[in-house]
Motif scaffolding. Structure first.
Motif, PDB file in Angstrom:
ATOM      1  N   TYR A   1       0.830  -1.209   0.000  1.00  0.00           N
ATOM      2  CA  TYR A   1       0.000   0.000   0.000  1.00  0.00           C
ATOM      3  C   TYR A   1       0.863   1.257   0.000  1.00  0.00           C
ATOM      4  CZ  TYR A   1      -4.428  -2.489   0.382  1.00  0.00           C
ATOM      5  OH  TYR A   1      -5.528  -3.265   0.112  1.00  0.00           O
ATOM      6  N   THR A   2       1.978   1.218   0.697  1.00  0.00           N
ATOM      7  CA  THR A   2       2.891   2.363   0.698  1.00  0.00           C
ATOM      8  C   THR A   2       3.454   2.602  -0.696  1.00  0.00           C
ATOM      9  OG1 THR A   2       3.492   1.955   3.009  1.00  0.00           O
ATOM     10  CG2 THR A   2       4.995   3.319   1.734  1.00  0.00           C
ATOM     11  N   GLU A   3       3.883   1.538  -1.351  1.00  0.00           N
ATOM     12  CA  GLU A   3       4.417   1.665  -2.709  1.00  0.00           C
ATOM     13  C   GLU A   3       3.366   2.202  -3.671  1.00  0.00           C
ATOM     14  OE1 GLU A   3       5.885  -2.292  -3.388  1.00  0.00           O
ATOM     15  OE2 GLU A   3       7.755  -1.902  -2.285  1.00  0.00           O
ATOM     16  N   ALA A   4       2.127   1.755  -3.535  1.00  0.00           N
ATOM     17  CA  ALA A   4       1.046   2.251  -4.398  1.00  0.00           C
ATOM     18  C   ALA A   4       0.790   3.736  -4.129  1.00  0.00           C
ATOM     19  CB  ALA A   4      -0.226   1.439  -4.168  1.00  0.00           C
ATOM     20  N   ALA A   5       0.826   4.135  -2.868  1.00  0.00           N
ATOM     21  CA  ALA A   5       0.628   5.545  -2.524  1.00  0.00           C
ATOM     22  C   ALA A   5       1.761   6.394  -3.095  1.00  0.00           C
ATOM     23  CB  ALA A   5       0.540   5.719  -1.014  1.00  0.00           C
ATOM     24  N   LEU A   6       2.984   5.900  -2.990  1.00  0.00           N
ATOM     25  CA  LEU A   6       4.126   6.641  -3.543  1.00  0.00           C
ATOM     26  C   LEU A   6       4.010   6.790  -5.055  1.00  0.00           C
ATOM     27  CD1 LEU A   6       7.064   5.239  -1.397  1.00  0.00           C
ATOM     28  CD2 LEU A   6       6.360   7.642  -1.574  1.00  0.00           C
ATOM     29  N   ARG A   7       3.594   5.736  -5.725  1.00  0.00           N
ATOM     30  CA  ARG A   7       3.408   5.829  -7.187  1.00  0.00           C
ATOM     31  C   ARG A   7       2.349   6.885  -7.510  1.00  0.00           C
ATOM     32  NH1 ARG A   7       3.924   0.289  -6.790  1.00  0.00           N
ATOM     33  NH2 ARG A   7       1.657  -0.040  -6.865  1.00  0.00           N
ATOM     34  N   ARG A   8       1.313   6.923  -6.711  1.00  0.00           N
ATOM     35  CA  ARG A   8       0.234   7.877  -6.980  1.00  0.00           C
ATOM     36  C   ARG A   8       0.692   9.313  -6.764  1.00  0.00           C
ATOM     37  NH1 ARG A   8      -5.948   8.113  -4.808  1.00  0.00           N
ATOM     38  NH2 ARG A   8      -6.674   9.333  -6.571  1.00  0.00           N
ATOM     39  N   ILE A   9       1.475   9.571  -5.740  1.00  0.00           N
ATOM     40  CA  ILE A   9       1.882  10.959  -5.492  1.00  0.00           C
ATOM     41  C   ILE A   9       3.071  11.381  -6.350  1.00  0.00           C
ATOM     42  CG2 ILE A   9       0.924  10.998  -3.173  1.00  0.00           C
ATOM     43  CD1 ILE A   9       3.716  10.777  -2.051  1.00  0.00           C
ATOM     44  N   GLN A  10       3.622  10.477  -7.123  1.00  0.00           N
ATOM     45  CA  GLN A  10       4.675  10.861  -8.052  1.00  0.00           C
ATOM     46  C   GLN A  10       4.104  11.193  -9.422  1.00  0.00           C
ATOM     47  OE1 GLN A  10       7.347   7.523  -7.766  1.00  0.00           O
ATOM     48  NE2 GLN A  10       8.256   8.259  -5.878  1.00  0.00           N
ATOM     49  N   GLY A  11       2.780  11.180  -9.513  1.00  0.00           N
ATOM     50  CA  GLY A  11       2.108  11.472 -10.768  1.00  0.00           C
ATOM     51  C   GLY A  11       2.136  12.957 -11.099  1.00  0.00           C
ATOM     52  N   PRO A  12       1.654  13.280 -12.289  1.00  0.00           N
ATOM     53  CA  PRO A  12       1.640  14.685 -12.710  1.00  0.00           C
ATOM     54  C   PRO A  12       0.724  15.530 -11.810  1.00  0.00           C
ATOM     55  CG  PRO A  12       0.483  13.277 -14.294  1.00  0.00           C
ATOM     56  CD  PRO A  12       1.087  12.386 -13.269  1.00  0.00           C
ATOM     57  N   GLY A  13       1.156  16.750 -11.569  1.00  0.00           N
ATOM     58  CA  GLY A  13       0.353  17.672 -10.778  1.00  0.00           C
ATOM     59  C   GLY A  13       0.535  17.541  -9.271  1.00  0.00           C
ATOM     60  N   ILE A  14       1.363  16.620  -8.827  1.00  0.00           N
ATOM     61  CA  ILE A  14       1.606  16.461  -7.390  1.00  0.00           C
ATOM     62  C   ILE A  14       2.893  17.209  -7.039  1.00  0.00           C
ATOM     63  CG2 ILE A  14       1.959  14.838  -5.494  1.00  0.00           C
ATOM     64  CD1 ILE A  14      -0.747  14.483  -6.764  1.00  0.00           C
TER      65      ILE A  14
ATOM     66  N   GLN B   1       5.281  15.009  -1.756  1.00  0.00           N
ATOM     67  CA  GLN B   1       6.077  13.787  -1.704  1.00  0.00           C
ATOM     68  C   GLN B   1       7.012  13.808  -0.501  1.00  0.00           C
ATOM     69  OE1 GLN B   1       7.969  13.258  -5.542  1.00  0.00           O
ATOM     70  NE2 GLN B   1       6.077  13.814  -6.593  1.00  0.00           N
ATOM     71  N   ALA B   2       7.656  14.935  -0.282  1.00  0.00           N
ATOM     72  CA  ALA B   2       8.567  15.057   0.864  1.00  0.00           C
ATOM     73  C   ALA B   2       7.800  14.917   2.179  1.00  0.00           C
ATOM     74  CB  ALA B   2       9.302  16.395   0.812  1.00  0.00           C
ATOM     75  N   ASP B   3       6.636  15.530   2.248  1.00  0.00           N
ATOM     76  CA  ASP B   3       5.828  15.427   3.468  1.00  0.00           C
ATOM     77  C   ASP B   3       5.354  13.997   3.695  1.00  0.00           C
ATOM     78  OD1 ASP B   3       6.154  18.111   4.067  1.00  0.00           O
ATOM     79  OD2 ASP B   3       4.227  18.717   3.200  1.00  0.00           O
ATOM     80  N   PHE B   4       5.014  13.297   2.632  1.00  0.00           N
ATOM     81  CA  PHE B   4       4.606  11.897   2.757  1.00  0.00           C
ATOM     82  C   PHE B   4       5.747  11.079   3.362  1.00  0.00           C
ATOM     83  CE2 PHE B   4       4.332   7.524   1.305  1.00  0.00           C
ATOM     84  CZ  PHE B   4       3.012   7.200   1.573  1.00  0.00           C
ATOM     85  N   ARG B   5       6.934  11.270   2.846  1.00  0.00           N
ATOM     86  CA  ARG B   5       8.089  10.521   3.357  1.00  0.00           C
ATOM     87  C   ARG B   5       8.382  10.877   4.821  1.00  0.00           C
ATOM     88  NH1 ARG B   5      10.202   7.781  -0.924  1.00  0.00           N
ATOM     89  NH2 ARG B   5       9.827   8.657  -2.982  1.00  0.00           N
ATOM     90  N   LYS B   6       8.233  12.144   5.180  1.00  0.00           N
ATOM     91  CA  LYS B   6       8.407  12.552   6.581  1.00  0.00           C
ATOM     92  C   LYS B   6       7.364  11.874   7.465  1.00  0.00           C
ATOM     93  CE  LYS B   6      10.026  17.273   6.116  1.00  0.00           C
ATOM     94  NZ  LYS B   6       9.682  18.665   6.450  1.00  0.00           N
ATOM     95  N   GLY B   7       6.143  11.829   6.966  1.00  0.00           N
ATOM     96  CA  GLY B   7       5.074  11.172   7.716  1.00  0.00           C
ATOM     97  C   GLY B   7       5.364   9.700   7.935  1.00  0.00           C
ATOM     98  N   GLU B   8       5.881   9.038   6.918  1.00  0.00           N
ATOM     99  CA  GLU B   8       6.243   7.622   7.037  1.00  0.00           C
ATOM    100  C   GLU B   8       7.326   7.428   8.094  1.00  0.00           C
ATOM    101  OE1 GLU B   8       5.086   4.510   5.413  1.00  0.00           O
ATOM    102  OE2 GLU B   8       3.542   6.027   5.624  1.00  0.00           O
TER     103      GLU B   8
END
Length: 144
Positions: A52-65, A70-77
């Motif tokens: 699920y983490t990998e899927a979320a990362l793929r989604r936030i690396q998409g266009p318009g993000i 992305q940095a905040d997501f990684r900090k949250g993790e």
């Protein structure tokens, strides 16, 4: 007269319900059997969390993000991982004099891992319009 006994009945029922809810799902005759069960369930939960983490990362690396997202997501993790370790270490410390210590720590890891997987699904893998999510809704055990 029956009304006087009502509080006692209610308290007794509440205590029985709490002990049933607190009972671990992993049962066994020995501590190693119970720990093995929790270890196995935790390994499965961590594999699902990784997916699920990998899927979320793929989604936030998409266009318009934004890169900031992305940095905040990684900090949250990172913060969540630190929280899980500290919380479960404290749980183990509470039971430090007993053989149940490791089972309680594993149960804590399992519960928090399942909850985090659900949070990732809800926050990153679903759409507000209730369209089909990227991955199925993960199960969260009612008790560990």
């Amino acid at each position: 007269m029956r009304i006087r006994h009502l509080p006692v009945c209610c308290v007794t029922a509440l205590l029985l319900a709490q002990s049933a809810l607190a009972a671990p799902v992993c049962s066994g005759k020995t501590t190693p059997e119970i720990q093995s069960c929790f270890s196995s369930r935790l390994a499965q939960a961590e594999a699902q969390l990784k997916r699920y983490t990998e899927a979320a990362l793929r989604r936030i690396q998409g266009p318009g993000i934004a890169a900031r997202t992305q940095a905040d997501f990684r900090k949250g993790e990172s913060a969540w991982k630190a929280f899980r370790e500290a919380e479960c270490k404290a749980v183990a410390g509470r039971w430090s004099d007993g053989t149940i210590r490791t089972s309680m720590e594993l149960s804590c890891h399992l519960k928090l891992t399942e909850e985090r997987t659900y949070e990732l699904w809800q926050n990153w893998l679903t759409a507000p319009d209730r369209a089909t999510p990227i991955l199925p809704e993960p199960a969260v055990s009612p008790q560990n």
